[in-house]
Design an enzyme around this catalytic site. Structure first.
Site, PDB file in Angstrom:
ATOM      1  CG  ASP A  26      -2.327   0.549   0.840  1.00  0.00           C
ATOM      2  OD1 ASP A  26      -2.401   1.731   0.445  1.00  0.00           O
ATOM      3  OD2 ASP A  26      -3.303  -0.195   0.935  1.00  0.00           O
ATOM      4  CG  HIS A  79      -4.281   2.202  -2.135  1.00  0.00           C
ATOM      5  ND1 HIS A  79      -4.328   2.972  -1.003  1.00  0.00           N
ATOM      6  CD2 HIS A  79      -5.581   1.999  -2.505  1.00  0.00           C
ATOM      7  CE1 HIS A  79      -5.587   3.235  -0.683  1.00  0.00           C
ATOM      8  NE2 HIS A  79      -6.362   2.670  -1.596  1.00  0.00           N
ATOM      9  CD  GLU A  97      -9.971   3.861  -0.608  1.00  0.00           C
ATOM     10  OE1 GLU A  97     -10.822   4.176   0.225  1.00  0.00           O
ATOM     11  OE2 GLU A  97      -8.790   3.560  -0.312  1.00  0.00           O
ATOM     12  CD  GLU A 138      -5.876   2.451   7.401  1.00  0.00           C
ATOM     13  OE1 GLU A 138      -6.249   2.686   6.246  1.00  0.00           O
ATOM     14  OE2 GLU A 138      -6.312   1.507   8.084  1.00  0.00           O
TER      15      GLU A 138
END
Length: 774
Positions: free
Chosen positions: A197, A271, A336, A485
């Site tokens: 990522d 990402h 995303e 995260e």
């Protein structure tokens, strides 16, 4: 009349340890996930050092697993011998004979006083072993007495997945194996390993050494929830880590020995900040050499260029990945992906023109460029005999021919893919399957937000009613995802997944008709949590069974509680103070009379043998007559509101805040308030009408604090800073108009408020200001 509606409302309050206590009353004998069919029989089998383990093949993975478990975990050194077919008393028989007609992953399991027999092939035999292990009590002494039973079992879905993100925070090989062990114990069979990522690349690729030299390390990490701090703060501490290819092979074998497939994920085309930090020539603007491994969370706009150089790089990477992972599925991300860089790139726009891509009603030409990107990579993966999985964004611009869709943004993507005859794995965050979200209202560790309690994930059904029976066949299974995260430690990983993955296992394995939340949470789960407690796992301790956050009306407060963890103690108070181990320990049901116009408040807590604590529940019982109707009319729809701004920690703070706006609204949507204000509060007032006497329920679902009053009487107390949480109460009312007051504050500007009402004899339903009056 008052007696008719003014009713008293009560507060209803080895591998796995000590399931034996529940086995007499539990139809599933403590086993999670619940088997398809279980029939108890009289008698018991005595497992001891004299027991013989007989197997068709003594090298079978399930056989080796059981033998090692009995020796190392249960201190039972049973003899392992090849099964010659002769009947032997005091034996455990593991066999594939008779398993040809069992469903994939299925097994039969019989315990008689003379013998335990598990029949299954491959994974099915292994799952039968897991059920046996769950029946072995931890306090067995020199022998283990197992009740006689006959089980016929098989999984509802072939794909039963759990994801771990090791990019945002890295976890050791030993811990990954521990994660896999938990999956195996609950019959989950696909470990989705999120290896790359923006914040870090975690897998050695020998052809591209800078991926581990540069892309695996970030200079520092943002502190706390980056949305809440301006400016952002950082820890000034380098962070990194990666798995060598030898370590990957070791984990793959470890998982395979437990019949778990590992699905590796290599993100593309978004990402990709970490990769571009090492190989900027793969970006849309190779002249920039200032890319760095991301130090905060979120979505970044630097993505791969769809160039031949990029495709060559990714094909080289996936070649090494596929050499390490035998999985049929290779996950390519696809989620995303901001298209800004592609829109600005001269190369990308020329490629779009060359490919003849154009905007249409359903997608932009850049969306179609992403589809081209994914489809090109899919052809390569297919040429190696594998198939791709992608997040549901790969639907945008046109779905790749053989791709499997992982539906995370609700179920819409999965439904659309199934209707196009594509395989789907359901993993919607809206259904409780994003287990990086909070699990309750208060005293939760920092998380990305939201509230995904155990009840929510357990109630999920992965086959949408919108699909026909033929279309539902494309739903391969279900998966929960743990993004990290806000999860930097192994203990926090355990806390976030336990006990939610036990609910996931039952969603994935057990037929809908065989699911029962009360049996799962109140009967079987306490024994499993006791094992976690004894073996030093971190986990979320559920509130006392029978404890509840609510407001009620009646003449008597009844205390009827049960520990949510077997062997843990429940303490309670009725004096308004928070309970602890110095307060009253619950041992037997109690009743407290509530005099007229008074109230009693019950608070409960569970404290486990290892010292872990549940959240405190708070139930208030008011003794008040039904509230009389007030004068009113129904000519002016909507509620009056007053808007406040400031940094609020409680709705009580609104009492001293300055009003900055007022008016009438027909919606609880606070979008208009969010435009220029970070923190705000609002008080809604008005009246509503009911058509009959009765006890009415109300609840508020809010991100941050809310309270609801009827005729100035508190009914819902959902105050404080917290993620989305639905809390309710009830109040007896007489027919006619009643005053309503709703107070709400939002500390971040990202919150929301919903209000629900339950009319006697009807289901809970959302209400809005346009159904009320001012």
């Amino acid at each position: 009349m008052y007696k008719k509606i003014f009713i008293s409302l009560c507060v209803f309050m080895a591998f796995f340890a000590a399931f034996a206590d529940a086995q007499d009353t539990d139809p599933n004998m403590g086993i999670i996930p619940a088997p398809v069919s279980l029939k108890k029989s009289p008698g018991e089998f005595v497992l001891s050092q004299e027991t013989t383990l007989l197997a068709d093949s003594i090298d079978n993975k399930a056989v080796v697993f059981l033998h090692d478990y009995l020796k190392n975990n249960a201190n039972l050194k049973v003899k392992l011998q090849a099964n010659t077919g002769s009947v032997t008393a005091n034996s455990i028989v593991l066999t594939s004979k008779g398993a040809d007609n069992l469903p994939a992953g299925g097994y039969t399991f019989t315990i008689t006083p003379q013998q335990i027999t598990i029949t299954g092939k491959g994974a099915g035999l292994f799952y039968g072993v897991q059920s046996l292990i769950q029946l072995v009590p931890a306090d067995k002494g020199a022998v283990a007495k197992l009740p006689c039973v006959q089980i016929n079992d098989y999984p509802r879905f072939g794909y039963r997945g759990l994801m771990l993100d090791v990019s945002r925070h890295f976890f050791s090989v030993e811990f990954v194996k521990k994660y896999i062990d938990l999956m195996a114990a609950y019959k989950l069979n696909n470990f989705h390993w999120h290896l790359t990522d923006d914040q870090g690349w975690r897998i050695e690729i020998k052809k591209y050494p800078k991926l581990t030299q540069i892309s695996s390390r970030r200079a520092q990490t943002v502190i706390g929830n980056y949305h809440d701090r301006t400016p952002q703060q950082f820890d000034n501490t380098p962070y990194g880590g990666y798995y060598t290819q030898d370590q990957i092979r070791d984990v793959v074998k470890y998982a395979s020995d437990r019949y778990i497939n590992i699905v590796p994920e290599i993100e593309m085309p978004g990402h990709s900040e970490a990769v571009l930090a090492a190989y900027p020539e793969l970006s849309c603007d190779p002249s920039l050499t200032t890319y760095k491994v991301a130090e905060t969370w979120g979505v970044f706009h630097n993505i791969y260029s769809p160039s031949d150089k990029t495709f060559s790089f990714l094909q080289d990477v996936l070649t090494e990945v596929m050499d390490l992972f035998p999985s049929k599925f290779i996950h390519v991300g696809g989620d995303e992906v901001p298209k800004d860089a592609w829109k600005k790139s001269e190369f990308c726009q020329k490629l779009i023109k060359k490919l003849g891509l154009k905007d249409d009603k359903s997608s932009s030409k850049e969306d179609k460029l992403q589809s081209y990107f994914i489809q090109r990579m899919e052809k390569f993966v297919n040429s190696k005999g594998r198939s791709i999985i992608g997040w549901d964004e790969i639907l945008e611009g046109g779905l790749s021919p053989n791709a499997t869709v992982m539906s995370w943004r609700g179920e819409a993507g999965g439904i659309a893919a199934a209707k196009q005859n594509h395989n789907v794995i359901m993993t919607p965050g809206s259904a409780g399957l994003y287990i990086d979200h909070a699990q309750g209202k208060e005293n939760e560790p920092l998380s990305i937000g939201g509230n995904e309690p155990l009840t929510k994930i357990y109630s999920y059904n992965p086959t949408p009613a919108e699909l026909s029976p033929d279309q539902q066949k494309y739903i391969l299974g279900v998966q929960a995802n743990l993004w990290t995260e806000y999860i930097p430690t192994e203990n926090k990983v355990e806390y976030m997944i336990l006990p939610r993955i036990l609910a996931l296992s039952e969603v994935a394995w057990t037929p809908v008709a065989g699911k029962n939340y009360t049996d799962f949470a109140d009967v079987r789960l306490p024994g499993h949590l006791a094992w976690f407690d004894k073996n030093n796992f971190d986990y979320r301790v559920p509130a006392a069974i029978g404890g509840k956050d609510t407001i009620m009306f009646g003449t008597q407060l009844n205390v009827n509680l049960k520990s949510s963890v077997q062997g843990a103690k429940v303490y309670y108070t009725i004096d308004g103070y928070n309970p602890r181990e110095t307060d009253i320990e619950y041992t037997i049901p109690m009743s407290y009379n509530v005099p007229a116009d008074q109230y009693r408040e019950l608070k409960t807590i569970v404290i486990t043998p290892s010292g872990k604590r549940s959240q405190i529940t708070r139930a208030i019982m008011y003794n008040k007559a039904p509230l009389p109707a007030i004068n009113g009319n129904n000519t002016n729809k909507g509620l009056k509101y007053k808007l406040y701004t400031g940094e609020f920690n409680s709705v009580n703070d609104l009492n001293t805040a300055a009003v900055i706006d007022s008016g009438v609204t027909v919606t609880f949507s606070t979008a208009a308030f969010k435009k220029n204000i970070k923190g705000y509060g609002v008080i809604y007032t008005g009246i509503f009408r009911i058509d009959s006497d009765g006890v009415y329920g109300f609840s508020t679902a809010s991100s941050n604090g809310s309270v609801l009053l009827v005729d100035d009487q508190p009914v819902v107390g959902n105050d404080g800073k917290h993620g989305v949480y639905d809390q309710g109460g009830a109040v007896p009312l007489l027919k006619g108009y009643h005053k309503i007051t709703i107070k709400y504050f939002d500390a971040t500007g990202n919150g929301n408020l919903k209000v629900f009402m339950t009319t006697p004899g009807k289901l809970k339903a959302e209400v809005t200001p346009d159904t009320m009056f001012n």
